[in-house]
Design a protein around this motif. Structure first.
Motif, PDB file in Angstrom:
ATOM      1  N   GLY A 184       0.967  -1.523   0.166  1.00 43.78           N
ATOM      2  CA  GLY A 184       0.286   0.541   0.102  1.00 43.78           C
ATOM      3  C   GLY A 184       0.755   1.207  -0.079  1.00 43.78           C
ATOM      4  N   ILE A 185       0.336   2.259  -0.318  1.00 41.41           N
ATOM      5  CA  ILE A 185       1.099   3.253   0.016  1.00 41.41           C
ATOM      6  C   ILE A 185       0.495   4.251   0.833  1.00 41.41           C
ATOM      7  CG2 ILE A 185       1.537   5.992  -1.175  1.00 41.41           C
ATOM      8  CD1 ILE A 185      -0.216   4.105  -3.938  1.00 41.41           C
ATOM      9  N   ALA A 186       1.370   4.548   1.413  1.00 43.72           N
ATOM     10  CA  ALA A 186       1.848   4.702   2.995  1.00 43.72           C
ATOM     11  C   ALA A 186       1.783   6.777   3.110  1.00 43.72           C
ATOM     12  CB  ALA A 186       1.938   4.429   4.441  1.00 43.72           C
ATOM     13  N   PHE A 187       0.870   7.585   4.200  1.00 42.82           N
ATOM     14  CA  PHE A 187       0.377   8.888   4.323  1.00 42.82           C
ATOM     15  C   PHE A 187       1.283   9.189   5.616  1.00 42.82           C
ATOM     16  CE2 PHE A 187      -1.094   8.106   0.120  1.00 42.82           C
ATOM     17  CZ  PHE A 187      -0.521   9.387  -0.606  1.00 42.82           C
ATOM     18  N   ARG A 188       1.327  10.175   6.203  1.00 43.75           N
ATOM     19  CA  ARG A 188       1.231  10.661   7.567  1.00 43.75           C
ATOM     20  C   ARG A 188      -0.724  10.382   8.350  1.00 43.75           C
ATOM     21  NH1 ARG A 188       5.392  13.712   5.701  1.00 43.75           N
ATOM     22  NH2 ARG A 188       3.376  15.454   4.135  1.00 43.75           N
ATOM     23  N   LYS A 189      -0.614   9.986  10.002  1.00 46.23           N
ATOM     24  CA  LYS A 189      -1.929   9.846   9.692  1.00 46.23           C
ATOM     25  C   LYS A 189      -2.869  10.364   9.548  1.00 46.23           C
ATOM     26  CE  LYS A 189      -4.052   6.272  12.625  1.00 46.23           C
ATOM     27  NZ  LYS A 189      -4.672   4.760  11.378  1.00 46.23           N
ATOM     28  N   ASN A 190      -2.678  12.028   9.905  1.00 42.22           N
ATOM     29  CA  ASN A 190      -2.991  12.915   9.356  1.00 42.22           C
ATOM     30  C   ASN A 190      -3.854  13.559   8.196  1.00 42.22           C
ATOM     31  OD1 ASN A 190      -4.065  13.362  12.460  1.00 42.22           O
ATOM     32  ND2 ASN A 190      -2.625  14.623  12.410  1.00 42.22           N
ATOM     33  N   ASP A 191      -3.345  13.154   7.428  1.00 38.71           N
ATOM     34  CA  ASP A 191      -3.377  13.129   5.936  1.00 38.71           C
ATOM     35  C   ASP A 191      -4.427  12.517   5.224  1.00 38.71           C
ATOM     36  OD1 ASP A 191      -1.317  14.961   6.580  1.00 38.71           O
ATOM     37  OD2 ASP A 191       0.393  14.340   5.113  1.00 38.71           O
ATOM     38  N   VAL A 192      -5.283  12.136   5.172  1.00 35.83           N
ATOM     39  CA  VAL A 192      -6.761  11.833   5.474  1.00 35.83           C
ATOM     40  C   VAL A 192      -7.303  11.874   3.666  1.00 35.83           C
ATOM     41  CG1 VAL A 192      -8.920  10.071   5.228  1.00 35.83           C
ATOM     42  CG2 VAL A 192      -6.805  11.026   7.144  1.00 35.83           C
ATOM     43  N   LYS A 193      -6.618  13.372   4.029  1.00 33.74           N
ATOM     44  CA  LYS A 193      -7.800  13.384   2.074  1.00 33.74           C
ATOM     45  C   LYS A 193      -6.809  13.692   1.130  1.00 33.74           C
ATOM     46  CE  LYS A 193     -10.622  17.224   3.947  1.00 33.74           C
ATOM     47  NZ  LYS A 193     -11.361  18.810   3.887  1.00 33.74           N
ATOM     48  N   LEU A 194      -5.383  13.399   1.293  1.00 36.62           N
ATOM     49  CA  LEU A 194      -4.733  13.407   0.260  1.00 36.62           C
ATOM     50  C   LEU A 194      -4.440  11.615   0.100  1.00 36.62           C
ATOM     51  CD1 LEU A 194      -1.911  14.452  -1.238  1.00 36.62           C
ATOM     52  CD2 LEU A 194      -0.887  13.933   0.548  1.00 36.62           C
ATOM     53  N   THR A 195      -4.291  11.023   0.910  1.00 39.35           N
ATOM     54  CA  THR A 195      -4.683   9.615   0.885  1.00 39.35           C
ATOM     55  C   THR A 195      -5.546   9.175  -0.433  1.00 39.35           C
ATOM     56  OG1 THR A 195      -3.384   8.997   3.348  1.00 39.35           O
ATOM     57  CG2 THR A 195      -4.867   7.136   1.523  1.00 39.35           C
ATOM     58  N   ALA A 196      -7.025   9.713   0.407  1.00 38.86           N
ATOM     59  CA  ALA A 196      -8.033   9.658  -0.439  1.00 38.86           C
ATOM     60  C   ALA A 196      -7.727  10.332  -1.438  1.00 38.86           C
ATOM     61  CB  ALA A 196      -9.582   9.809   0.843  1.00 38.86           C
ATOM     62  N   GLU A 197      -7.478  11.036  -1.818  1.00 41.99           N
ATOM     63  CA  GLU A 197      -7.192  11.909  -3.475  1.00 41.99           C
ATOM     64  C   GLU A 197      -6.219  11.230  -4.053  1.00 41.99           C
ATOM     65  OE1 GLU A 197      -8.020  14.909  -6.168  1.00 41.99           O
ATOM     66  OE2 GLU A 197      -9.203  14.408  -4.048  1.00 41.99           O
ATOM     67  N   VAL A 198      -5.338   9.994  -3.663  1.00 39.57           N
ATOM     68  CA  VAL A 198      -4.535  10.250  -4.469  1.00 39.57           C
ATOM     69  C   VAL A 198      -4.724   8.469  -5.034  1.00 39.57           C
ATOM     70  CG1 VAL A 198      -2.480   8.244  -4.294  1.00 39.57           C
ATOM     71  CG2 VAL A 198      -2.588  10.601  -3.726  1.00 39.57           C
ATOM     72  N   GLN A 199      -5.780   7.693  -4.489  1.00 38.88           N
ATOM     73  CA  GLN A 199      -6.672   6.529  -4.329  1.00 38.88           C
ATOM     74  C   GLN A 199      -7.768   6.626  -5.583  1.00 38.88           C
ATOM     75  OE1 GLN A 199      -6.856   3.002  -2.295  1.00 38.88           O
ATOM     76  NE2 GLN A 199      -7.700   2.860  -3.939  1.00 38.88           N
ATOM     77  N   LYS A 200      -8.320   7.977  -5.980  1.00 37.14           N
ATOM     78  CA  LYS A 200      -9.534   8.339  -6.051  1.00 37.14           C
ATOM     79  C   LYS A 200      -9.096   8.519  -7.764  1.00 37.14           C
ATOM     80  CE  LYS A 200     -12.303  12.331  -7.547  1.00 37.14           C
ATOM     81  NZ  LYS A 200     -11.369  12.680  -7.876  1.00 37.14           N
ATOM     82  N   ILE A 201      -7.573   8.555  -8.108  1.00 34.52           N
ATOM     83  CA  ILE A 201      -6.730   9.147  -8.912  1.00 34.52           C
ATOM     84  C   ILE A 201      -6.199   8.231  -9.525  1.00 34.52           C
ATOM     85  CG2 ILE A 201      -4.601   9.585 -10.107  1.00 34.52           C
ATOM     86  CD1 ILE A 201      -5.546  12.370  -8.148  1.00 34.52           C
ATOM     87  N   LEU A 202      -5.557   6.979  -8.861  1.00 34.89           N
ATOM     88  CA  LEU A 202      -5.200   5.357  -9.323  1.00 34.89           C
ATOM     89  C   LEU A 202      -7.164   4.844  -9.447  1.00 34.89           C
ATOM     90  CD1 LEU A 202      -3.644   4.479  -5.903  1.00 34.89           C
ATOM     91  CD2 LEU A 202      -2.535   4.993  -8.261  1.00 34.89           C
ATOM     92  N   LYS A 203      -7.921   4.503  -9.470  1.00 36.36           N
ATOM     93  CA  LYS A 203      -9.019   4.559  -9.457  1.00 36.36           C
ATOM     94  C   LYS A 203      -9.194   4.401 -11.133  1.00 36.36           C
ATOM     95  CE  LYS A 203     -11.245   3.122  -4.932  1.00 36.36           C
ATOM     96  NZ  LYS A 203     -11.671   1.744  -5.312  1.00 36.36           N
ATOM     97  N   GLU A 204      -9.533   6.462 -11.358  1.00 36.84           N
ATOM     98  CA  GLU A 204      -9.218   6.479 -12.689  1.00 36.84           C
ATOM     99  C   GLU A 204      -8.392   6.159 -13.515  1.00 36.84           C
ATOM    100  OE1 GLU A 204      -9.255  11.285 -11.795  1.00 36.84           O
ATOM    101  OE2 GLU A 204     -10.984  10.599 -10.409  1.00 36.84           O
ATOM    102  N   MET A 205      -7.709   5.483 -13.086  1.00 35.65           N
ATOM    103  CA  MET A 205      -6.009   5.196 -13.477  1.00 35.65           C
ATOM    104  C   MET A 205      -6.188   3.981 -14.259  1.00 35.65           C
ATOM    105  SD  MET A 205      -2.520   7.097 -11.796  1.00 35.65           S
ATOM    106  CE  MET A 205      -1.378   5.994 -12.745  1.00 35.65           C
ATOM    107  N   VAL A 206      -6.603   3.141 -13.101  1.00 35.91           N
ATOM    108  CA  VAL A 206      -7.084   2.093 -13.389  1.00 35.91           C
ATOM    109  C   VAL A 206      -8.402   2.073 -14.218  1.00 35.91           C
ATOM    110  CG1 VAL A 206      -8.175  -0.476 -12.821  1.00 35.91           C
ATOM    111  CG2 VAL A 206      -7.117   0.852 -11.298  1.00 35.91           C
ATOM    112  N   ALA A 207      -9.419   3.018 -14.322  1.00 37.16           N
ATOM    113  CA  ALA A 207     -11.180   2.484 -15.790  1.00 37.16           C
ATOM    114  C   ALA A 207      -9.952   2.925 -16.717  1.00 37.16           C
ATOM    115  CB  ALA A 207     -11.667   3.728 -14.927  1.00 37.16           C
TER     116      ALA A 207
END
Length: 269
Positions: free
Chosen positions: A224-247
């Motif tokens: 997995g890709i790890a970010f600082r514990k409080n960087d939840v929005k950045l984690t979610a944004e990267v996850q969203k982009i990866l899903k778009e890259m799969v699609a």
């Protein structure tokens, strides 16, 4: 005196609890802060092929690098690969020297408690690499033998978790890099190397090394890709982009480039 100490302790616990709540409720500006800085800094061990490593021209390349470059592009920021000591990866992240750890980082319960993770993007196993001229078929065959592994890695965790295997070994040699461990195996300094199957199979194939991966593995895992514990929005944004890259087929294209087929486990939905 005991009552006084108890009261003081209770007060400290309440204060700590309040501080914790305040920190938890603090605004998460991780995406905005990243875009303001204009650079997405990825922390990695730059000797971890094919995920992140040095080319013949010393450029940092690899599967994770190509994925991250595209993510940075879609975030609208520049990309920077920052080599770090793998043993100090969490410290590098905590101090803000890097924005994420993206380099074959295994998702574990301990890490989930301390870091913010994306969903898995690759599956992996911890395996034993041995020379072709050896007679080792199972983990039990390594009893009384000497193995090498990367310090601070999931290979080390897998060995520590298998007490029977660990106690059977004559010696465990911790090294800074997997490639150094493979060189030790080549010159017969060790009898085997515990490492990620993704790296082992790629290294053996590309370098035409006289090694093979034993069928019996130590542990199955996910990266997995790890970010600082409080960087939840950045984690979610990267996850969203990866899903778009799969699609849109980008992940499949990058995976095929490095592995010959699409082995990604990222889900489009």
């Amino acid at each position: 005196m005991k009552k006084i100490l108890t009261a003081v302790a209770a007060g400290l616990l309440i204060a700590a609890s309040l501080c914790g709540c305040g920190k938890k409720d603090a605004a998460d500006n991780s995406v905005e802060d990243l875009k303001a800085r204009g650079v997405f800094v990825l922390g990695l061990d730059d000797s971890f092929p094919p995920l992140g490593f040095r080319s013949e021209t010393q450029e940092i390349v690899g599967y994770d690098i190509d994925l991250a470059k595209e993510v940075a592009k879609r975030l609208g920021v520049e990309f920077k690969a920052q080599p770090i000591s793998w043993e100090a990866k969490e410290q590098e992240l905590a101090t803000g020297n890097i924005d994420c750890i993206w380099n074959g980082l295994t998702i574990t319960e301990e890490r989930l408690a301390a870091l913010s993770f994306t969903e898995p993007y690759l599956s992996n196993k911890q395996v034993l690499v041995v020379r072709n001229d050896s007679n080792y078929k199972t983990l039990a065959d390594l009893a009384g033998k000497k193995i090498a592994l990367q310090a601070g890695s999931s290979a080390e965790d897998a060995v520590n978790a298998n007490e029977a295997f660990k106690s059977s070994l004559a010696e465990i040699v911790p090294l800074q890099e997997n490639l150094t461990a493979l060189q030790d195996l080549k010159v017969k300094g060790v009898d085997g190397v515990v490492m990620d199957s993704v790296v082992a199979e790629y290294s053996i194939k590309v370098s035409n090394l006289p090694f093979h991966v034993m069928e019996e593995s130590l542990a199955a895992e996910n990266y997995g890709i790890a970010f600082r514990k409080n960087d939840v929005k950045l984690t979610a944004e990267v996850q969203k982009i990866l899903k778009e890259m799969v699609a849109d087929g980008t992940v499949a294209e990058i995976s095929t480039k490095w592995f010959g087929s699409d082995i990604s486990v990222i889900k489009a939905n």
